[in-house]
Structures are given as structure tokens and as C-alpha cells.
Design a protein around this motif. Structure first.
Motif, PDB file in Angstrom:
ATOM      1  N   THR A  27       0.817  -1.217   0.000  1.00  0.00           N
ATOM      2  CA  THR A  27       0.000   0.000   0.000  1.00  0.00           C
ATOM      3  C   THR A  27       0.849   1.263   0.000  1.00  0.00           C
ATOM      4  O   THR A  27       0.315   2.354  -0.105  1.00  0.00           O
ATOM      5  CB  THR A  27      -0.933   0.028   1.227  1.00  0.00           C
ATOM      6  N   GLU A  28       2.135   1.126   0.128  1.00  0.00           N
ATOM      7  CA  GLU A  28       3.005   2.301   0.170  1.00  0.00           C
ATOM      8  C   GLU A  28       4.100   2.171  -0.878  1.00  0.00           C
ATOM      9  O   GLU A  28       5.268   2.031  -0.572  1.00  0.00           O
ATOM     10  CB  GLU A  28       3.603   2.459   1.561  1.00  0.00           C
ATOM     11  N   ASP A  46       1.921   7.578  -7.333  1.00  0.00           N
ATOM     12  CA  ASP A  46       1.638   6.936  -6.051  1.00  0.00           C
ATOM     13  C   ASP A  46       0.642   5.812  -6.318  1.00  0.00           C
ATOM     14  O   ASP A  46      -0.424   6.034  -6.886  1.00  0.00           O
ATOM     15  CB  ASP A  46       1.040   7.968  -5.103  1.00  0.00           C
ATOM     16  N   SER A  47       0.960   4.597  -5.892  1.00  0.00           N
ATOM     17  CA  SER A  47       0.092   3.455  -6.173  1.00  0.00           C
ATOM     18  C   SER A  47      -1.278   3.595  -5.508  1.00  0.00           C
ATOM     19  O   SER A  47      -2.250   3.021  -5.981  1.00  0.00           O
ATOM     20  CB  SER A  47       0.749   2.147  -5.730  1.00  0.00           C
ATOM     21  N   LYS A  48      -1.368   4.368  -4.426  1.00  0.00           N
ATOM     22  CA  LYS A  48      -2.647   4.561  -3.751  1.00  0.00           C
ATOM     23  C   LYS A  48      -3.525   5.576  -4.479  1.00  0.00           C
ATOM     24  O   LYS A  48      -4.716   5.660  -4.221  1.00  0.00           O
ATOM     25  CB  LYS A  48      -2.430   5.036  -2.313  1.00  0.00           C
ATOM     26  N   ARG A  49      -2.917   6.365  -5.360  1.00  0.00           N
ATOM     27  CA  ARG A  49      -3.647   7.418  -6.073  1.00  0.00           C
ATOM     28  C   ARG A  49      -3.366   7.299  -7.567  1.00  0.00           C
ATOM     29  O   ARG A  49      -2.786   8.189  -8.188  1.00  0.00           O
ATOM     30  CB  ARG A  49      -3.215   8.783  -5.559  1.00  0.00           C
TER      31      ARG A  49
END
Length: 70
Positions: A27-28, A46-49
Motif C-alpha cells: 500500500t506504500e 503513487d500506487s494509492k492514487r
């Protein structure tokens, strides 16, 4: 910081990948995609966004960055 100009093709058309050194906490992470050239280059997000801003760097800058951390 300079504005990031979106590429002239949809990001969904790119193959995004994570580092094999990301570890178990997926997640980071940052994801990267190679841009077709010329001029080519690399997009970083960013993998979360996934729909958020992306940073574009030249292929030369990316190669130097990777070489520094190997």
C-alpha cells in the motif's frame, strides 16, 4: 515545483509496475511506466492514487536514479 503535463495518451494505455523491492506492504509504493519515444521517459505515480498526479522524468534521469540505488 513545475506543473506536470499529462501525456498525450491515456495512462490506462501504459503498463505500470512496482519495484520488486517494495516488500510486503504493497500500500506504500510508487509505480512507474515507461513512455514510448521519442522523447520517451518515465512516469512515476503513487500506487494509492493511480488517478492522481504523475511525475515525468527523462530516461537519462531515471537511469541515473536507478544506478544510484543498485
Amino acid at each position: 515545483m513545475p506543473a506536470v503535463t499529462p501525456p498525450p495518451f491515456p495512462p490506462s494505455a501504459l503498463t505500470w509496475f512496482k519495484s520488486s523491492h517494495s516488500g510486503g506492504n504493497t500500500t506504500e509504493c510508487l509505480e512507474t511506466a515507461f513512455l514510448p519515444g521519442p522523447p520517451g521517459g518515465v512516469l512515476i505515480r503513487d500506487s494509492k492514487r493511480a488517478d492522481g498526479p504523475r511525475l515525468r522524468v527523462s530516461s537519462t534521469a531515471w537511469d541515473r536514479f536507478v544506478a544510484t540505488w543498485r
